[in-house]
Design a protein around this motif. Structure first.
Motif, short mmCIF file in Angstrom:
data_model
loop_
_atom_site.label_atom_id
_atom_site.label_comp_id
_atom_site.label_asym_id
_atom_site.label_seq_id
_atom_site.Cartn_x
_atom_site.Cartn_y
_atom_site.Cartn_z
N ARG A 53 6.99 8.41 2.62
CA ARG A 53 6.19 7.19 2.50
C ARG A 53 4.89 7.56 1.79
O ARG A 53 4.07 8.29 2.33
N VAL A 54 4.74 7.06 0.57
CA VAL A 54 3.65 7.49 -0.31
C VAL A 54 2.65 6.37 -0.51
O VAL A 54 3.02 5.27 -0.97
N SER A 55 1.39 6.63 -0.21
CA SER A 55 0.33 5.67 -0.51
C SER A 55 0.20 5.55 -2.02
O SER A 55 0.19 6.56 -2.75
N THR A 56 0.11 4.32 -2.51
CA THR A 56 0.01 4.14 -3.96
C THR A 56 -1.29 4.69 -4.53
O THR A 56 -1.42 4.82 -5.75
N SER A 57 -2.24 5.05 -3.68
CA SER A 57 -3.49 5.64 -4.17
C SER A 57 -3.28 7.04 -4.75
O SER A 57 -4.12 7.53 -5.50
N VAL A 58 -2.17 7.71 -4.41
CA VAL A 58 -1.93 9.06 -4.93
C VAL A 58 -0.90 9.06 -6.06
O VAL A 58 -0.49 10.13 -6.51
N LEU A 59 -0.51 7.91 -6.56
CA LEU A 59 0.45 7.87 -7.65
C LEU A 59 -0.04 8.59 -8.92
O LEU A 59 0.76 9.17 -9.65
N PRO A 60 -1.36 8.59 -9.21
CA PRO A 60 -1.81 9.34 -10.40
C PRO A 60 -1.53 10.85 -10.31
O PRO A 60 -1.54 11.53 -11.33
N ILE A 61 -1.30 11.38 -9.10
CA ILE A 61 -1.01 12.81 -8.96
C ILE A 61 0.37 13.02 -8.33
O ILE A 61 0.61 14.00 -7.64
N ILE A 62 1.28 12.09 -8.59
CA ILE A 62 2.59 12.14 -7.93
C ILE A 62 3.36 13.40 -8.27
O ILE A 62 4.12 13.92 -7.44
N ASP A 63 3.20 13.95 -9.49
CA ASP A 63 3.86 15.22 -9.82
C ASP A 63 3.44 16.30 -8.84
O ASP A 63 4.26 17.05 -8.31
N GLN A 64 2.13 16.42 -8.62
CA GLN A 64 1.62 17.43 -7.70
C GLN A 64 2.10 17.19 -6.28
O GLN A 64 2.40 18.13 -5.54
N PRO B 276 0.81 -1.22 0.00
CA PRO B 276 0.00 0.00 0.00
C PRO B 276 0.84 1.26 0.00
O PRO B 276 0.31 2.35 -0.12
N GLN B 277 2.16 1.13 0.13
CA GLN B 277 3.02 2.31 0.21
C GLN B 277 4.28 2.13 -0.64
O GLN B 277 4.78 1.02 -0.83
N LEU B 278 4.75 3.25 -1.14
CA LEU B 278 6.02 3.30 -1.85
C LEU B 278 6.93 4.23 -1.06
O LEU B 278 6.54 5.33 -0.69
#
Length: 262
Positions: free
Chosen positions: A229-240, A51-53
């Motif tokens: 620690r990044v939830s993969t649910s926000v990968l579509p807006i990772i630039d932001q 769930p996290q990157l």
């Protein structure tokens, strides 16, 4: 804890499919200066089901660092530079300088294509796709941010706005600021005392998610690197996420430096 499958798509972007119940939102569409649909893919490959990157930083200076994964793949880079311009072209002593930060995406087919095209034109030290440039003024909130498909050039499709039009300060304990995705979802960065800086999703001013991103400073026994620690649910807006964190963290450090020493 929900399980999310994160993988590299055939075009290069990091993709993830969280549960539909987690993604549901009744937020009204809100103007966003980034186009989620143009975020291109990571290199071909596969991440483990998590769930996290964890994204590591080569330094703790948000304006001069490299973001990379545990496998060593470089994702983003921030670089400081000085911009010189003439405030009054008719006056010899009118040259002014400003300090800027460039955010460059190092992964994906678009970044590689941009790099190769510029190298064919004879340009040197080209690293990838410029996501955004920030021009820092005396007050962070009135500083400028430029982004768009040609953020590193003088083309007309570059959006140039004040930082506080992209990342708006909010009231509350500590430091907090909000930004919106093109889908109308609202996200808030929060920094309070010695707690980790975190990003949450909000609705009507209230948080509706667990922390989606947390920033941890470097500590012994933790690889020696600061990391997100990044939830993969926000990968579509990772630039932001990356650009807003750079702004938020720089402002936080400026504030801390201004506090009286004990």
């Amino acid at each position: 804890m929900y399980s999310v499958k994160a993988s590299f798509s055939s075009t290069g972007d990091l993709t993830a499919t969280p549960p539909s119940s987690y993604c549901s939102s009744s937020l009204s569409p809100t103007k966003s200066f980034f186009n989620d649909g143009t975020v291109d893919d990571y290199d071909d490959g596969q991440l483990d089901s998590s769930p996290q990157l964890c994204i590591y930083l080569s330094t703790e200076d948000p304006t001069e660092t490299v973001f990379f994964t545990s496998s060593g793949q470089k994702l983003y880079k921030t670089k400081c530079f000085i911009k010189t311009y003439d405030a009054r072209p008719t006056t010899a002593s009118s040259t002014k300088t400003s300090y800027c930060t460039r955010v460059v995406r190092l992964y994906g087919k678009t970044a590689r294509a941009v790099k190769e095209a510029k190298e064919r034109r004879g340009l040197k030290n080209v690293e990838g796709l410029t996501v955004a440039e920030m021009e820092w003024l005396e007050r962070t909130r009135s500083s400028r941010i430029r982004f768009g498909r040609a953020a590193g050039s003088s083309k007309h499709d570059v959006v140039d706005v004040r930082v506080d039009e992209f990342l708006k300060n909010t009231k509350g304990r500590g430091q907090s600021a909000m930004f919106a995705s093109s889908e109308g979802k609202i996200y808030k960065w929060k920094a309070y005392k010695d707690y980790p800086v975190e990003l949450v999703e909000c609705e009507d001013g209230r948080r509706i998610s667990h922390p989606l991103v947390t920033y941890h400073e470097a500590a012994e026994g933790d690889s020696g690197f600061a990391h997100l620690r990044v939830s993969t649910s926000v990968l579509p807006i990772i630039d932001q996420v990356i650009v807003s964190w750079v702004i938020m963290e720089r402002e936080r450090r400026v504030r801390l430096a201004a506090l009286p020493r004990p």
